[in-house]
Design an enzyme around this catalytic site. Structure first.
Site, PDB file in Angstrom:
ATOM      1  N   ASP A   1       0.860  -1.207   0.000  1.00 53.77           N
ATOM      2  CA  ASP A   1       0.000   0.000   0.000  1.00 53.77           C
ATOM      3  C   ASP A   1       0.891   1.250   0.000  1.00 53.77           C
ATOM      4  OD1 ASP A   1      -2.772   1.030   2.206  1.00 53.77           O
ATOM      5  OD2 ASP A   1      -2.232   1.576   0.147  1.00 53.77           O
TER       6      ASP A   1
ATOM      7  N   GLY B   1       1.111 -10.210   4.310  1.00 60.96           N
ATOM      8  CA  GLY B   1       2.108  -9.396   5.039  1.00 60.96           C
ATOM      9  C   GLY B   1       1.566  -9.022   6.405  1.00 60.96           C
TER      10      GLY B   1
HETATM   11  N1  APR Z   1       5.501  -5.271  -4.729  1.00 60.42           N
HETATM   12  C1  APR Z   1       4.882  -6.470  -4.617  1.00 60.42           C
HETATM   13  N2  APR Z   1       4.543  -7.043  -3.449  1.00 60.42           N
HETATM   14  C2  APR Z   1       4.869  -6.355  -2.326  1.00 60.42           C
HETATM   15  C3  APR Z   1       5.519  -5.095  -2.353  1.00 60.42           C
HETATM   16  C4  APR Z   1       5.827  -4.565  -3.632  1.00 60.42           C
HETATM   17  N3  APR Z   1       6.433  -3.369  -3.765  1.00 60.42           N
HETATM   18  N4  APR Z   1       5.701  -4.688  -1.066  1.00 60.42           N
HETATM   19  C5  APR Z   1       5.212  -5.673  -0.282  1.00 60.42           C
HETATM   20  N5  APR Z   1       4.716  -6.673  -1.029  1.00 60.42           N
HETATM   21  C6  APR Z   1       4.120  -7.936  -0.610  1.00 60.42           C
HETATM   22  C7  APR Z   1       4.489  -8.425   0.755  1.00 60.42           C
HETATM   23  O1  APR Z   1       5.752  -9.100   0.717  1.00 60.42           O
HETATM   24  C8  APR Z   1       3.341  -9.392   1.016  1.00 60.42           C
HETATM   25  O2  APR Z   1       3.654 -10.642   0.423  1.00 60.42           O
HETATM   26  O3  APR Z   1       2.731  -7.747  -0.542  1.00 60.42           O
HETATM   27  C9  APR Z   1       2.163  -8.777   0.245  1.00 60.42           C
HETATM   28  C10 APR Z   1       1.092  -8.174   1.133  1.00 60.42           C
HETATM   29  O4  APR Z   1       1.700  -7.580   2.278  1.00 60.42           O
HETATM   30  P1  APR Z   1       1.177  -6.166   2.864  1.00 60.42           P
HETATM   31  O5  APR Z   1       1.568  -5.084   1.979  1.00 60.42           O
HETATM   32  O6  APR Z   1       1.618  -6.113   4.282  1.00 60.42           O
HETATM   33  O7  APR Z   1      -0.426  -6.263   2.784  1.00 60.42           O
HETATM   34  P2  APR Z   1      -1.453  -7.070   3.727  1.00 60.42           P
HETATM   35  O8  APR Z   1      -0.820  -8.239   4.387  1.00 60.42           O
HETATM   36  O9  APR Z   1      -2.639  -7.283   2.855  1.00 60.42           O
HETATM   37  O10 APR Z   1      -1.786  -6.019   4.875  1.00 60.42           O
HETATM   38  C11 APR Z   1      -2.495  -4.847   4.477  1.00 60.42           C
HETATM   39  O11 APR Z   1      -0.895  -3.431   5.500  1.00 60.42           O
HETATM   40  O12 APR Z   1       0.243  -1.882   4.286  1.00 60.42           O
HETATM   41  C12 APR Z   1      -0.821  -2.055   5.149  1.00 60.42           C
HETATM   42  O13 APR Z   1      -2.376  -0.332   4.547  1.00 60.42           O
HETATM   43  C13 APR Z   1      -2.122  -1.725   4.470  1.00 60.42           C
HETATM   44  O14 APR Z   1      -3.350  -1.890   6.482  1.00 60.42           O
HETATM   45  C14 APR Z   1      -3.052  -2.552   5.265  1.00 60.42           C
HETATM   46  C15 APR Z   1      -2.264  -3.794   5.557  1.00 60.42           C
END
Ligand code: APR
Length: 345
Positions: free
Chosen positions: A33, A118
């Site tokens: 995000d 994540g």
């Molecule tokens: N490109 C691709 N994948 C990514 C990137 C990127 N630049 N950055 C992180 N990821 C991957 C992580 O390694 C993980 O496998 O995205 C996947 C989802 O992780 P998160 O971003 O933490 O998302 P999520 O687990 O759905 O949690 C969402 O986290 O960032 C906050 O605002 C968001 O509150 C929400 C929560």
């Protein structure tokens, strides 16, 4: 290849739409995000502010702004609470709703991160299975190129028991190829030593001296023989493929979708009786046709290929065929986990 798994930063993907793993406020956060908002610029946040948030399992679309994609589809994955809180249904809905939104905007290519794996703590192997299942169900009825984008190696996991099973199958067979060559080496050395021993013994004639080889009969093939041989060519790869599709009562679409092959490539194969596929394409069709190992080897030979115990890729394919697992997307998840090329084209 309709569904690809790739290692990449999703903000670099030049596709029609990338999907953001957002939270219900849609006002940004960490992880993917945060990366998407940073790369898109503040105009993305301004547009998100007008959306009034998004419910878990739902999806909303904005423009891509400074990103190399037209749209960002913001979806909110479930937070993992142990699996009895409807998490699987909500996660499936994220993928399905995002794909339907992309279809509505006539997107031909979409890139997903592994949603909820994540900060939201979803078990990675289960989340991966749900993602591929939802995307495949959608691709059965729709034409689109979908990327599952893996950002870092540790955020990608297939089922532990499957990974262990495949690893021990590789160890047994990969080393056996090595052991065979070691055994071969020993056999050859024993032959050389016994030959040297006999030849160097004074009284003993060299029993193994090869008599002056009689001149080999020149193998010539007359033009007529060549012409006849060319006329009697075996059934080609594409003729065999089309025959097997018919014999199984499958439609073309059922076969090429099951093989993770796109429609355009299949129509090329259908039109060209002498089409020469890549090994990955040929194996993908063998999986789609659910051939056993012997049938697979005969089918691959049509395209000039085989499965060898000298290649991890081939051994993993053999593992799935022997275990009669013919889900090309599950096989690709495993191939990706073992850093191997994927099936399909
Ligand atoms: N490109 C691709 N994948 C990514 C990137 C990127 N630049 N950055 C992180 N990821 C991957 C992580 O390694 C993980 O496998 O995205 C996947 C989802 O992780 P998160 O971003 O933490 O998302 P999520 O687990 O759905 O949690 C969402 O986290 O960032 C906050 O605002 C968001 O509150 C929400 C929560």
């Amino acid at each position: 290849m309709p569904l690809q798994i790739i290692r990449q930063d999703i903000t670099k993907m030049q596709v029609d739409a990338i999907v953001n793993a957002a939270n219900e406020s849609l006002l940004g956060g960490g992880g993917v995000d945060g990366a998407i908002h940073r790369a898109a610029g503040e105009k993305l946040l301004e547009e998100c502010r007008k959306l009034g948030g998004c419910k878990t399992g739902q999806a909303k679309l904005t423009r891509g702004y400074n990103l190399p994609c037209r749209y960002v589809i913001h979806t909110v994955g479930p937070i993992w609470h142990g699996g009895n809180d409807g998490e699987a249904q909500l996660l499936s809905s994220c993928y399905t709703q995002s794909l339907l939104l992309a279809k509505k905007k006539r997107c031909t290519s979409v890139a997903f991160p592994l949603i909820s794996t994540g900060a939201y703590g979803y078990p990675k192997d289960e989340a991966l299975r749900i993602a591929t299942q939802c995307i495949c169900n959608f691709l059965e009825e729709n034409e689109m190129t979908v990327y599952l984008v893996v950002f870092d190696r540790q955020s990608y996991q297939i089922g532990k028991s499957l990974a262990d099973d495949i690893q021990s199958y590789i160890d047994d067979h990969y080393t056996s190829a090595f052991e065979e060559s070691a055994a071969e080496r020993m056999r050859r050395r024993a032959l050389e030593e016994s030959y040297e021993a006999k030849v160097s013994a004074p009284s003993m004639p060299a029993p193994f001296m090869v008599a002056e080889a009689a001149p080999m009969p020149k193998r010539t093939m007359s033009k007529r023989d060549l012409a006849r041989a060319l006329e009697e060519l075996d059934e080609s790869f594409s003729q065999t493929l089309l025959r097997m599709i018919d014999e199984r009562g499958m439609t073309d679409a059922q076969c090429y979708k099951k093989a993770n092959i796109d429609r355009k490539l299949f129509s090329k194969i259908r039109k060209d009786v002498h089409y020469k596929p890549s090994k990955y394409t040929a194996i993908a069709f063998a999986i789609a046709l659910e051939l056993d190992l012997e049938e697979t080897l005969a089918f691959l030979q049509k395209a000039g290929f085989t499965l060898s115990h000298s290649y991890k890729f081939d051994i993993i394919i053999e593992y799935f065929i022997k275990n009669r697992i013919y889900d090309v997307f599950q096989i690709n998840e495993a191939l990706f986990a073992f850093d191997q090329p994927l099936l399909g084209a």
